[in-house]
Design a protein around this motif. Structure first.
Motif, PDB file in Angstrom:
ATOM      1  N   ILE A 116       0.840  -1.194   0.000  1.00  0.00           N
ATOM      2  CA  ILE A 116       0.000   0.000   0.000  1.00  0.00           C
ATOM      3  C   ILE A 116       0.878   1.247   0.000  1.00  0.00           C
ATOM      4  CG2 ILE A 116      -1.877  -1.181   1.200  1.00  0.00           C
ATOM      5  CD1 ILE A 116      -0.973   0.410   3.732  1.00  0.00           C
ATOM      6  N   PRO A 139      -0.536   4.734   0.783  1.00  0.00           N
ATOM      7  CA  PRO A 139      -1.658   5.641   1.047  1.00  0.00           C
ATOM      8  C   PRO A 139      -1.263   7.107   0.973  1.00  0.00           C
ATOM      9  CG  PRO A 139      -0.830   4.730   3.100  1.00  0.00           C
ATOM     10  CD  PRO A 139      -0.094   4.024   1.998  1.00  0.00           C
ATOM     11  N   VAL A 157     -10.245   5.303  -1.229  1.00  0.00           N
ATOM     12  CA  VAL A 157      -9.520   4.038  -1.114  1.00  0.00           C
ATOM     13  C   VAL A 157      -8.013   4.238  -1.048  1.00  0.00           C
ATOM     14  CG1 VAL A 157     -11.317   2.697  -2.250  1.00  0.00           C
ATOM     15  CG2 VAL A 157      -9.512   3.775  -3.627  1.00  0.00           C
ATOM     16  N   GLU A 158      -7.539   5.413  -1.394  1.00  0.00           N
ATOM     17  CA  GLU A 158      -6.106   5.674  -1.343  1.00  0.00           C
ATOM     18  C   GLU A 158      -5.648   6.065   0.062  1.00  0.00           C
ATOM     19  OE1 GLU A 158      -8.140   9.551  -1.853  1.00  0.00           O
ATOM     20  OE2 GLU A 158      -8.342   7.554  -2.760  1.00  0.00           O
ATOM     21  N   THR A 159      -6.585   6.111   1.014  1.00  0.00           N
ATOM     22  CA  THR A 159      -6.228   6.421   2.396  1.00  0.00           C
ATOM     23  C   THR A 159      -6.381   5.177   3.270  1.00  0.00           C
ATOM     24  OG1 THR A 159      -8.489   7.097   2.967  1.00  0.00           O
ATOM     25  CG2 THR A 159      -7.008   8.806   2.148  1.00  0.00           C
ATOM     26  N   VAL A 160      -5.793   5.232   4.454  1.00  0.00           N
ATOM     27  CA  VAL A 160      -5.856   4.126   5.406  1.00  0.00           C
ATOM     28  C   VAL A 160      -6.353   4.646   6.749  1.00  0.00           C
ATOM     29  CG1 VAL A 160      -4.431   2.580   6.823  1.00  0.00           C
ATOM     30  CG2 VAL A 160      -4.125   2.630   4.346  1.00  0.00           C
ATOM     31  N   TRP A 195      -6.235  -2.121  10.545  1.00  0.00           N
ATOM     32  CA  TRP A 195      -6.210  -1.113   9.495  1.00  0.00           C
ATOM     33  C   TRP A 195      -7.180  -1.483   8.371  1.00  0.00           C
ATOM     34  CZ3 TRP A 195      -4.437  -2.182   4.442  1.00  0.00           C
ATOM     35  CH2 TRP A 195      -3.798  -3.425   4.273  1.00  0.00           C
ATOM     36  N   CYS A 196      -7.641  -0.468   7.667  1.00  0.00           N
ATOM     37  CA  CYS A 196      -8.576  -0.695   6.558  1.00  0.00           C
ATOM     38  C   CYS A 196      -8.505   0.472   5.593  1.00  0.00           C
ATOM     39  CB  CYS A 196     -10.002  -0.862   7.081  1.00  0.00           C
ATOM     40  SG  CYS A 196     -10.746   0.681   7.677  1.00  0.00           S
ATOM     41  N   ARG A 197      -9.140   0.289   4.452  1.00  0.00           N
ATOM     42  CA  ARG A 197      -9.273   1.363   3.465  1.00  0.00           C
ATOM     43  C   ARG A 197     -10.756   1.600   3.200  1.00  0.00           C
ATOM     44  NH1 ARG A 197      -5.755  -0.811  -1.368  1.00  0.00           N
ATOM     45  NH2 ARG A 197      -6.620  -2.759  -0.594  1.00  0.00           N
ATOM     46  N   THR A 244     -15.674  -0.843   3.776  1.00  0.00           N
ATOM     47  CA  THR A 244     -14.229  -0.824   3.548  1.00  0.00           C
ATOM     48  C   THR A 244     -13.887  -1.741   2.380  1.00  0.00           C
ATOM     49  OG1 THR A 244     -13.907  -2.599   5.162  1.00  0.00           O
ATOM     50  CG2 THR A 244     -13.730  -0.334   5.965  1.00  0.00           C
TER      51      THR A 244
END
Length: 305
Positions: free
Chosen positions: A4, A6, A80-83, A94-96, A113
């Motif tokens: 990832i 992010p 979706v580009e963040t966590v 953790w997730c998106r 998510t």
């Protein structure tokens, strides 16, 4: 799973006093309060109007209202580009985020998510809090709901199973040192090897109660764990193969005097990965790690020098 990268990492508290944690982690969702915020304003991106609402609710305390809007906007707009991360039961999760915000009957907000919450790295390593830096863990003290994680580089490396160059160098040095420990063990006299094992167990709380049997290349010990009264049988050998293990496993099964058996050796073809109920195998690899953890490396070097 791909690594990832992010654009940002945020910490989120899932409900007051963690009231939504179990449900969100199970369902793979993000949940957020601020019930009095009109959903339509957030969907339309009218953040100035949202700020006016919270400025009134906060009795014209601008800084607090601005912080409220920052958290609301983050929940609605993070893609979706963040966590997002949170902590529960001794793990980092953790997730998106994915999809649109939905308003529940109680007024709280929920988002789906990408693949649910995860408590492991992309390589499958468990992200337990006892192996995380204090710089990251301090974010748990945040009094609001959502905040930016300043330890961005650290958390991304943990999730991606990446080490700093200094950490990688330390790991390589440790691996070389463990190999040296294994080689040094093979140079010990039988008496010194017996003493080494006794020292390892004593540093972990076990106490020798007797020597059951002793020959030139084999030794049987009885140990007791004073805190629980648990008794264990220990078989120490210089060289071990499957036949030797089978012989002593039979002896262990024939008695009810011991709850556990330790089978220890420093040379031979016996695999440490063999599983046997009630029996702990400690071969060259595990033994080297125990020597290092017990602080006996200097003792070992001096014994064979």
């Amino acid at each position: 799973m791909e690594k990832i990268i992010p654009t940002a990492v945020y910490f989120i508290k899932l409900g007051e006093a963690g009231e939504w944690e179990q449900q969100c982690l199970s369902d793979g969702t993000l949940r957020f309060g601020y019930h009095k915020t009109p959903n339509s304003l957030c969907v339309e991106g009218r953040w100035g109007d949202v700020h006016d609402i919270w400025l009134n609710m906060r009795n014209s305390r601008k800084a607090i209202a601005t912080n409220d809007v920052r958290q609301i906007k983050t929940f609605y707009t993070a893609g979706v580009e963040t966590v997002f991360i949170t902590f529960y039961g001794g793990f980092l999760y953790w997730c998106r985020p994915a999809g649109q915000v939905e308003v529940l009957e109680d007024g709280s907000r929920i988002r789906k998510t990408v693949e649910g919450w995860k408590k492991t790295s992309i390589g499958g390593a468990q992200l337990t809090t006892d192996h995380l830096s204090g710089d990251l863990l301090k974010v748990q003290g945040y009094r609001g709901t959502i905040c930016n994680v300043s330890a961005y580089d650290y958390i991304v490396r943990k999730i991606n199973d990446e080490d700093l160059s200094a950490v990688s160098a330390a790991k390589e040095a440790e691996e070389a040192y463990l190999i040296a420990m294994k080689n040094l063990c093979q140079l010990l006299t039988w008496q010194d090897f017996e003493l080494l094992i006794d020292l390892i167990f004593s540093t972990s709380g076990w106490r020798r109660t007797s020597i059951v049997g002793k020959t030139q290349k084999t030794l049987d010990l009885e140990l007791e764990l004073p805190t629980t009264g648990e008794k264990a049988f220990v078989q120490i050998k210089s060289y071990a193969n499957a036949g030797a293990l089978s012989e002593y496993e039979k002896r262990f099964r024939e008695t009810t005097a011991y709850k556990r058996m330790f089978f220890i050796w420093h040379s031979g073809p016996l695999s440490e990965s063999i599983k046997a109920d009630g029996i702990t195998l400690i071969g060259p690899d595990k033994l080297a790690g125990l020597i290092l953890d017990s602080g006996l490396t200097r003792w070992l070097r001096k014994k064979v020098s």
